[in-house]
Design a protein around this motif. Structure first.
Motif, PDB file in Angstrom:
ATOM      1  N   ASP A   1      -5.905   6.947   1.004  1.00  0.00           N
ATOM      2  CA  ASP A   1      -7.191   6.327   1.412  1.00  0.00           C
ATOM      3  C   ASP A   1      -7.548   5.101  -0.144  1.00  0.00           C
ATOM      4  OD1 ASP A   1     -10.227   5.484   1.635  1.00  0.00           O
ATOM      5  OD2 ASP A   1     -10.138   7.815   0.992  1.00  0.00           O
ATOM      6  N   PRO A   2      -7.590   3.795   0.864  1.00  0.00           N
ATOM      7  CA  PRO A   2      -8.436   2.546   0.314  1.00  0.00           C
ATOM      8  C   PRO A   2      -8.961   2.815  -0.497  1.00  0.00           C
ATOM      9  CG  PRO A   2      -8.787   1.886   2.618  1.00  0.00           C
ATOM     10  CD  PRO A   2      -7.804   3.402   3.012  1.00  0.00           C
ATOM     11  N   GLU A   3     -10.379   3.950  -0.395  1.00  0.00           N
ATOM     12  CA  GLU A   3     -11.406   4.001  -1.003  1.00  0.00           C
ATOM     13  C   GLU A   3     -10.854   5.293  -2.399  1.00  0.00           C
ATOM     14  OE1 GLU A   3     -13.872   2.645  -0.588  1.00  0.00           O
ATOM     15  OE2 GLU A   3     -13.072   1.681   0.707  1.00  0.00           O
ATOM     16  N   ARG A   4     -10.354   5.568  -2.539  1.00  0.00           N
ATOM     17  CA  ARG A   4      -9.536   6.592  -3.350  1.00  0.00           C
ATOM     18  C   ARG A   4      -8.546   5.706  -4.549  1.00  0.00           C
ATOM     19  NH1 ARG A   4      -6.909  11.370  -2.109  1.00  0.00           N
ATOM     20  NH2 ARG A   4      -5.732  12.177  -3.976  1.00  0.00           N
ATOM     21  N   SER A   5      -8.901   5.851  -6.132  1.00  0.00           N
ATOM     22  CA  SER A   5      -8.748   5.589  -7.453  1.00  0.00           C
ATOM     23  C   SER A   5      -7.137   5.479  -6.782  1.00  0.00           C
ATOM     24  CB  SER A   5      -9.334   6.274  -8.342  1.00  0.00           C
ATOM     25  OG  SER A   5      -8.916   5.310  -9.620  1.00  0.00           O
TER      26      SER A   5
ATOM     27  N   ARG B   1       1.235  -1.506  -0.196  1.00  0.00           N
ATOM     28  CA  ARG B   1      -0.224   0.187  -0.745  1.00  0.00           C
ATOM     29  C   ARG B   1       0.897   1.169   0.345  1.00  0.00           C
ATOM     30  NH1 ARG B   1      -4.022   1.288   5.112  1.00  0.00           N
ATOM     31  NH2 ARG B   1      -5.223   3.299   4.172  1.00  0.00           N
TER      32      ARG B   1
END
Length: 154
Positions: free
Chosen positions: A133-137, A114
């Protein structure tokens, strides 16, 4: 993932040193100056390119008197050297063949790394930790502002 106050796992990794090869020990470097350990997923991936460019383009001298930056990712020294040259990076890229990303808690379940950064002090303790942010593209440029703010607050 490690957090502020946690001991940073020490490591000895080979990495780029201009056209040559260098050996880098986190504890030795952090005894001299604070160190930003910047994990990235892979060489030449667009998201990693923008991440390392953001670190390259940071005016570190305006934030602190002295700092070391280590880019860390799996791969080969040849690929790291080509990637560093392509981006004209002023800091080394280290080959993580020892699972350092897992020790810092930023290895994903699929084994990839990551995008993250840790600010390590002279006692080899984490002063600041940041992860994308893991939700970020994955193709979106990362916001390295929090890393820069942490360095400026030293």
């Amino acid at each position: 993932m490690l957090d502020a106050g946690d001991p940073a796992p020490d490591f000895d990794l080979d990495g780029t040193a201009g056209a040559g090869v260098g050996s880098y020990r986190l504890s030795a470097a952090s005894e001299q100056v604070p160190v930003v350990v910047a994990f990235y997923t892979e060489d030449f991936a667009p998201a990693c390119t923008t991440y390392l460019e953001a670190l390259r383009d940071t005016e570190w001298g305006s934030l602190t008197d002295a700092i070391a930056v280590f880019g860390v990712a799996p791969g080969t020294l040849d690929d790291h050297r080509a990637f560093a040259a392509d981006l004209d990076l002023p800091f080394p890229l280290l080959v993580d063949h020892a699972g350092v990303d897992a020790q810092f808690g930023v290895q994903r379940p699929d084994g990839t790394t990551r995008r993250s950064a840790f600010l390590v002090d002279e006692r080899c303790r984490v002063q600041f930790a940041w992860a994308d942010d893991p939700e970020r593209s994955p193709d979106a440029p990362p916001d390295v502002g929090p890393v820069q703010d942490a360095v400026a607050s030293l």
